[in-house]
Design a protein around this motif. Structure first.
Motif, PDB file in Angstrom:
ATOM      1  N   ARG A   1       0.868  -5.272  -3.852  1.00 18.24           N
ATOM      2  CA  ARG A   1       1.497  -6.358  -3.107  1.00 18.24           C
ATOM      3  C   ARG A   1       0.772  -6.630  -1.796  1.00 18.24           C
ATOM      4  O   ARG A   1       0.573  -7.783  -1.418  1.00 18.24           O
ATOM      5  CB  ARG A   1       2.958  -5.995  -2.846  1.00 18.24           C
ATOM      6  N   TYR A   2       0.378  -5.567  -1.099  1.00 18.86           N
ATOM      7  CA  TYR A   2      -0.379  -5.687   0.148  1.00 18.86           C
ATOM      8  C   TYR A   2      -1.543  -4.699   0.114  1.00 18.86           C
ATOM      9  O   TYR A   2      -1.483  -3.658  -0.549  1.00 18.86           O
ATOM     10  CB  TYR A   2       0.489  -5.382   1.380  1.00 18.86           C
ATOM     11  N   GLY A   3      -2.598  -5.009   0.879  1.00 20.22           N
ATOM     12  CA  GLY A   3      -3.677  -4.058   1.097  1.00 20.22           C
ATOM     13  C   GLY A   3      -4.435  -3.672  -0.151  1.00 20.22           C
ATOM     14  O   GLY A   3      -4.294  -4.270  -1.221  1.00 20.22           O
ATOM     15  N   ILE A   4      -5.267  -2.617  -0.003  1.00 15.81           N
ATOM     16  CA  ILE A   4      -6.069  -2.085  -1.102  1.00 15.81           C
ATOM     17  C   ILE A   4      -6.111  -0.566  -0.990  1.00 15.81           C
ATOM     18  O   ILE A   4      -5.684   0.011   0.006  1.00 15.81           O
ATOM     19  CB  ILE A   4      -7.515  -2.638  -1.095  1.00 15.81           C
ATOM     20  N   ALA A   5      -6.650   0.081  -2.039  1.00 19.27           N
ATOM     21  CA  ALA A   5      -6.856   1.530  -2.048  1.00 19.27           C
ATOM     22  C   ALA A   5      -8.066   1.834  -2.912  1.00 19.27           C
ATOM     23  O   ALA A   5      -8.373   1.090  -3.854  1.00 19.27           O
ATOM     24  CB  ALA A   5      -5.618   2.256  -2.563  1.00 19.27           C
ATOM     25  N   PHE A   6      -8.787   2.948  -2.595  1.00 22.30           N
ATOM     26  CA  PHE A   6      -9.953   3.402  -3.355  1.00 22.30           C
ATOM     27  C   PHE A   6      -9.609   4.684  -4.099  1.00 22.30           C
ATOM     28  O   PHE A   6      -8.799   5.489  -3.642  1.00 22.30           O
ATOM     29  CB  PHE A   6     -11.149   3.720  -2.449  1.00 22.30           C
ATOM     30  N   TYR A   7     -10.290   4.884  -5.241  1.00 21.80           N
ATOM     31  CA  TYR A   7     -10.199   6.157  -5.956  1.00 21.80           C
ATOM     32  C   TYR A   7     -11.608   6.641  -6.264  1.00 21.80           C
ATOM     33  O   TYR A   7     -12.402   5.925  -6.884  1.00 21.80           O
ATOM     34  CB  TYR A   7      -9.405   5.999  -7.249  1.00 21.80           C
ATOM     35  N   HIS A   8     -11.936   7.867  -5.810  1.00 19.82           N
ATOM     36  CA  HIS A   8     -13.234   8.472  -6.081  1.00 19.82           C
ATOM     37  C   HIS A   8     -13.089   9.323  -7.345  1.00 19.82           C
ATOM     38  O   HIS A   8     -12.408  10.359  -7.346  1.00 19.82           O
ATOM     39  CB  HIS A   8     -13.680   9.334  -4.901  1.00 19.82           C
ATOM     40  N   ILE A   9     -13.740   8.889  -8.421  1.00 14.64           N
ATOM     41  CA  ILE A   9     -13.547   9.533  -9.720  1.00 14.64           C
ATOM     42  C   ILE A   9     -14.053  10.971  -9.704  1.00 14.64           C
ATOM     43  O   ILE A   9     -13.422  11.874 -10.265  1.00 14.64           O
ATOM     44  CB  ILE A   9     -14.250   8.717 -10.823  1.00 14.64           C
ATOM     45  N   ALA A  10     -15.185  11.240  -9.068  1.00 11.58           N
ATOM     46  CA  ALA A  10     -15.793  12.569  -9.121  1.00 11.58           C
ATOM     47  C   ALA A  10     -14.912  13.641  -8.474  1.00 11.58           C
ATOM     48  O   ALA A  10     -14.875  14.780  -8.941  1.00 11.58           O
ATOM     49  CB  ALA A  10     -17.167  12.553  -8.460  1.00 11.58           C
ATOM     50  N   VAL A  11     -14.207  13.293  -7.412  1.00 11.54           N
ATOM     51  CA  VAL A  11     -13.399  14.294  -6.700  1.00 11.54           C
ATOM     52  C   VAL A  11     -11.898  14.068  -6.894  1.00 11.54           C
ATOM     53  O   VAL A  11     -11.089  14.823  -6.357  1.00 11.54           O
ATOM     54  CB  VAL A  11     -13.725  14.280  -5.197  1.00 11.54           C
ATOM     55  N   ARG A  12     -11.552  13.007  -7.629  1.00  9.88           N
ATOM     56  CA  ARG A  12     -10.148  12.711  -7.929  1.00  9.88           C
ATOM     57  C   ARG A  12      -9.294  12.579  -6.668  1.00  9.88           C
ATOM     58  O   ARG A  12      -8.237  13.187  -6.552  1.00  9.88           O
ATOM     59  CB  ARG A  12      -9.548  13.791  -8.839  1.00  9.88           C
ATOM     60  N   LYS A  13      -9.762  11.783  -5.755  1.00  6.43           N
ATOM     61  CA  LYS A  13      -9.020  11.592  -4.517  1.00  6.43           C
ATOM     62  C   LYS A  13      -8.881  10.110  -4.212  1.00  6.43           C
ATOM     63  O   LYS A  13      -9.816   9.324  -4.419  1.00  6.43           O
ATOM     64  CB  LYS A  13      -9.716  12.297  -3.345  1.00  6.43           C
ATOM     65  N   TRP A  14      -7.698   9.747  -3.694  1.00  3.97           N
ATOM     66  CA  TRP A  14      -7.423   8.386  -3.259  1.00  3.97           C
ATOM     67  C   TRP A  14      -7.700   8.243  -1.772  1.00  3.97           C
ATOM     68  O   TRP A  14      -7.516   9.184  -0.998  1.00  3.97           O
ATOM     69  CB  TRP A  14      -5.970   8.017  -3.536  1.00  3.97           C
ATOM     70  N   LYS A  15      -8.124   7.042  -1.387  1.00  2.00           N
ATOM     71  CA  LYS A  15      -8.315   6.704   0.014  1.00  2.00           C
ATOM     72  C   LYS A  15      -7.478   5.458   0.304  1.00  2.00           C
ATOM     73  O   LYS A  15      -7.673   4.408  -0.314  1.00  2.00           O
ATOM     74  CB  LYS A  15      -9.796   6.433   0.307  1.00  2.00           C
ATOM     75  N   THR A  16      -6.528   5.570   1.220  1.00  3.07           N
ATOM     76  CA  THR A  16      -5.627   4.481   1.559  1.00  3.07           C
ATOM     77  C   THR A  16      -5.633   4.250   3.072  1.00  3.07           C
ATOM     78  O   THR A  16      -6.190   5.042   3.835  1.00  3.07           O
ATOM     79  CB  THR A  16      -4.188   4.781   1.088  1.00  3.07           C
ATOM     80  N   PHE A  17      -4.988   3.170   3.488  1.00  2.00           N
ATOM     81  CA  PHE A  17      -4.821   2.931   4.922  1.00  2.00           C
ATOM     82  C   PHE A  17      -3.884   3.985   5.509  1.00  2.00           C
ATOM     83  O   PHE A  17      -3.045   4.562   4.810  1.00  2.00           O
ATOM     84  CB  PHE A  17      -4.250   1.539   5.169  1.00  2.00           C
TER      85      PHE A  17
ATOM     86  N   HIS B   1      -9.311  -1.168   9.454  1.00  2.00           N
ATOM     87  CA  HIS B   1      -9.710  -2.539   9.763  1.00  2.00           C
ATOM     88  C   HIS B   1     -10.816  -2.603  10.815  1.00  2.00           C
ATOM     89  O   HIS B   1     -11.553  -3.592  10.865  1.00  2.00           O
ATOM     90  CB  HIS B   1      -8.494  -3.331  10.260  1.00  2.00           C
ATOM     91  N   SER B   2     -10.954  -1.584  11.626  1.00  2.00           N
ATOM     92  CA  SER B   2     -11.978  -1.605  12.673  1.00  2.00           C
ATOM     93  C   SER B   2     -13.385  -1.590  12.100  1.00  2.00           C
ATOM     94  O   SER B   2     -14.332  -2.076  12.735  1.00  2.00           O
ATOM     95  CB  SER B   2     -11.786  -0.415  13.613  1.00  2.00           C
ATOM     96  N   SER B   3     -13.575  -1.050  10.906  1.00  2.00           N
ATOM     97  CA  SER B   3     -14.898  -0.991  10.283  1.00  2.00           C
ATOM     98  C   SER B   3     -15.112  -2.086   9.251  1.00  2.00           C
ATOM     99  O   SER B   3     -16.135  -2.107   8.574  1.00  2.00           O
ATOM    100  CB  SER B   3     -15.109   0.374   9.624  1.00  2.00           C
ATOM    101  N   ALA B   4     -14.148  -2.992   9.099  1.00  2.00           N
ATOM    102  CA  ALA B   4     -14.249  -4.038   8.096  1.00  2.00           C
ATOM    103  C   ALA B   4     -15.107  -5.198   8.589  1.00  2.00           C
ATOM    104  O   ALA B   4     -15.151  -5.501   9.787  1.00  2.00           O
ATOM    105  CB  ALA B   4     -12.862  -4.552   7.729  1.00  2.00           C
ATOM    106  N   VAL B   5     -15.817  -5.825   7.667  1.00  2.94           N
ATOM    107  CA  VAL B   5     -16.543  -7.060   7.934  1.00  2.94           C
ATOM    108  C   VAL B   5     -15.705  -8.201   7.385  1.00  2.94           C
ATOM    109  O   VAL B   5     -15.303  -8.188   6.213  1.00  2.94           O
ATOM    110  CB  VAL B   5     -17.934  -7.049   7.284  1.00  2.94           C
ATOM    111  N   VAL B   6     -15.428  -9.198   8.219  1.00  3.65           N
ATOM    112  CA  VAL B   6     -14.530 -10.290   7.842  1.00  3.65           C
ATOM    113  C   VAL B   6     -15.291 -11.603   7.891  1.00  3.65           C
ATOM    114  O   VAL B   6     -15.929 -11.930   8.907  1.00  3.65           O
ATOM    115  CB  VAL B   6     -13.295 -10.350   8.769  1.00  3.65           C
ATOM    116  N   TRP B   7     -15.232 -12.358   6.785  1.00  7.79           N
ATOM    117  CA  TRP B   7     -15.807 -13.694   6.711  1.00  7.79           C
ATOM    118  C   TRP B   7     -14.677 -14.684   6.494  1.00  7.79           C
ATOM    119  O   TRP B   7     -13.874 -14.541   5.571  1.00  7.79           O
ATOM    120  CB  TRP B   7     -16.822 -13.779   5.580  1.00  7.79           C
ATOM    121  N   LYS B   8     -14.583 -15.713   7.344  1.00  3.86           N
ATOM    122  CA  LYS B   8     -13.496 -16.675   7.291  1.00  3.86           C
ATOM    123  C   LYS B   8     -13.779 -17.746   6.237  1.00  3.86           C
ATOM    124  O   LYS B   8     -14.894 -18.271   6.137  1.00  3.86           O
ATOM    125  CB  LYS B   8     -13.298 -17.340   8.655  1.00  3.86           C
TER     126      LYS B   8
END
Length: 613
Positions: A340-356, A403-410
């Protein structure tokens, strides 16, 4: 619950349909009455069938009126703003498209076009907005789908929905007439139920996905009467007078996020989980734990013999259910998801999620234009909930999700869909424009991306509505290759855009005068180009993912593969053929077709649940 208003409708009510601020009520008396949401009725807007002109094939053809209008009424209707009217089923078994030259559908402006007759009567109808299709269920247990021809605006049959004899030798006796039809929310599949208790699901252009001939509970055959899809199409509800059946499904990530990396592997998504099959590619996964000496954990390998099932993190799904978009990178190392909001990553090799780190950061944006992987960045087309602006965001998988490390294009308009090829990014937005960009990765302590807009292309001449665009692609496919200098590197030579199943190609040689200009000298141009129609009834396409041309089999590696549902698979390529004049070479598109009737685009998630007596 107590009704606030009671309205008397002349004759029995057969069906209802919402139209903006009104409810269209069809009755057995042969009228379609319009009732506003506050309960008021304007009799001057009532449509009477015996006063509506009907034409055959085309709106401009000779018109006539119903000969037995007193006994004919509407039994089912559904509105589509992209078709510009209502799909109707009449009590005499005929189907029609009711349109008007006035947006309020005033009775004096209404006209109908007959749908070509079938051997058996129609029983129900459902419209697909994205692909601009009208589906009709028939009394002989089959279905028929129709589209509007672009040139003549006539209604023509595209395909039929029916089981093969080996699946069901006598459909009419075993299944009975079609009771209801319903498209999935994404418009990529249609479900059909029969009066005697069976159901089947087909892809948008008629490839059979799954079917069940009987719904049996405690040994009792059911007579189903209605069906509907749950949120995002992960659940199908089937009802009979006493019991409600609930079926859970997973679906292909291509149905909502038709990007190039998702076509390299089989990626399925459920409401809270992801399933990945890498085919012939072998991927390492950690197995066991690290030893006391500090050595790394052992790894186990999986390929096409096994599915990898990933459950989404509870913390993310608790506030962002259900899962909406999924994408896997080209190396099958990372998976990115969006709810519904935001995104999340999953690293397959180490089976770990990365979220905000918190819910506030997640709720800053909503993904509306899908997800992409490019090198070590995930790209998302989104809307900013705080500033109410439209953006394309880039997040690095090597850094914390922040968000501080994100690149944003309008973006000037909402992003509908995106795709990438090598260092090129193509964005389709709600203003019906294709924006072609070049991505340049800058190394450093904080990796970043510089976006250079190269060209803006208008697609208003082929796109009736931005919602009709299924996918956009940058590919090395060319319409003319005789004059091309082959360097061995596959370049982005053309744009492919799928509009309601019609695949158009735009050659960059003719549309981009600055194609070969260096990045520092590039100029943004706005172009109105003339595209070429390659094929119709296209669900998805594949192009070889390699960036290097094959010298041994260039025709196979540079071919364009198109899946067309019940029409099978099409393969096309521009083949160089010598002429009889001075040894010149000319190009012709060669199309090959072979059958492919079955498609696992959705996967049943186990036995159905039962609710009721």
């Amino acid at each position: 619950m107590v009704p606030t208003t009671s309205i008397l409708v002349q004759g029995g009510i057969t069906c209802l349909e919402a139209l903006r601020d009104n409810v269209m009520v069809a009755a057995t008396s042969g009228i379609i009455q319009r009732i506003q949401w506050d309960g008021s009725v304007d009799d001057s807007l009532t449509i009477v069938l015996d006063r509506v002109p009907f034409s055959v094939d085309f709106p401009q053809s000779k018109k006539s009126y119903l000969s037995n209008a007193s006994s004919v009424h509407v039994v089912d209707l559904e509105y589509s703003f992209l078709l510009g009217g209502f799909s109707l089923v009449l009590s005499n078994g005929r189907g029609a498209l009711m349109t008007a030259n006035h947006f309020e559908f005033r009775p004096e402006s209404v006209q109908c076009v007959w749908v070509p007759s079938e051997p058996c009567a129609f029983t129900c109808t459902a419209v697909n907005h994205k692909y601009r299709l009208m589906a009709f269920g028939c009394a002989n247990a089959q279905g028929a789908l129709y589209c509007i021809e672009d040139q003549t605006e006539g209604i023509q049959l595209t395909h039929r929905l029916q089981l093969l004899d080996k699946d069901c030798p006598d459909m009419m006796a075993a299944c009975g007439p079609v009771e209801d039809l319903n498209w999935t929310p994404d418009g990529c599949a249609i479900a059909m139920i029969w009066k005697k208790g069976g159901f089947a699901i087909w892809s948008v252009f008629g490839a059979l996905i799954t079917f069940c001939l009987t719904l049996v509970h405690e040994g009792v055959s059911r007579s189903v009467s209605a069906l509907d899809w749950g949120t995002e199409g992960y659940t199908m509800w089937v009802a009979d007078p006493k019991v409600v059946f609930m079926y859970n499904f997973t679906k292909s990530a291509l149905s909502v996020n038709n990007c190039s990396t998702n076509r390299m592997y089989v990626l399925l998504q459920g409401d809270n989980s992801v399933m990945l099959n890498t085919g012939d590619r072998v991927v390492a996964q950690p197995h066991g734990s690290s030893s006391a000496s500090g050595r790394e954990a052992q790894h186990k390998l999986f390929s096409n013999k096994a599915w990898m099932v990933v459950q989404l993190p509870h913390r993310y799904m608790a506030t962002n259910w259900p899962l909406r978009y999924t994408v896997v990178d080209a190396d099958a190392e990372y998976i990115a998801v969006a709810g519904r909001y935001g995104i999340a990553f999953y690293h397959i090799a180490v089976r770990k999620w990365k979220t905000f780190s918190n819910d506030t950061a997640e709720q800053l944006f909503v993904v509306t234009g899908g997800l992409l992987w490019w090198r070590d960045f995930v790209i998302c087309g989104c809307s900013n909930t705080k500033t109410k602006t439209h953006e394309v965001r880039f997040y690095s998988k090597t850094r914390a999700l922040d968000h501080s490390s994100a690149v944003v294009w309008k973006s000037e308009a909402p992003v509908i869909t995106m795709n990438a090829f090598q260092n090129m990014l193509i964005i389709f937005s709600a203003d019906s424009r294709l924006t072609l960009c070049e991505m340049d990765r800058k190394a450093g302590d904080v990796p970043t991306i510089v976006i250079n807009v190269l060209q803006i292309i208008s697609t208003e001449n082929i796109c009736p509505h931005p919602y009709c665009v299924v996918s956009v692609d940058l590919t090395p496919v060319r319409t003319e290759t005789g004059q091309k200098k082959h360097t061995g590197i596959r370049e982005a030579e053309s744009l492919l855009i799928n509009v309601s199943g019609r695949l158009w190609i735009i050659q960059r040689d003719s549309s981009d005068p600055y194609k070969d200009v260096p990045a520092d000298e590039s100029v943004v141009t706005t172009s109105n180009v003339i595209p070429l129609l390659l094929s119709s009834c296209v669900e998805t396409i594949w192009v070889h993912p390699s960036t290097i041309s094959s010298k041994e089999k260039p025709q196979l590696c540079e071919a364009l593969w198109m899946f067309c549902g019940a029409h099978g698979m099409k393969v096309s390529n521009a083949i160089s053929l010598p002429t009889r004049w001075s040894g010149l070479v000319f190009e012709r598109w060669i199309f090959f077709r072979f059958g492919c009737r079955y498609l696992r685009r959705t996967v049943p998630g186990g036995m159905p649940s039962f609710l009721g007596e």
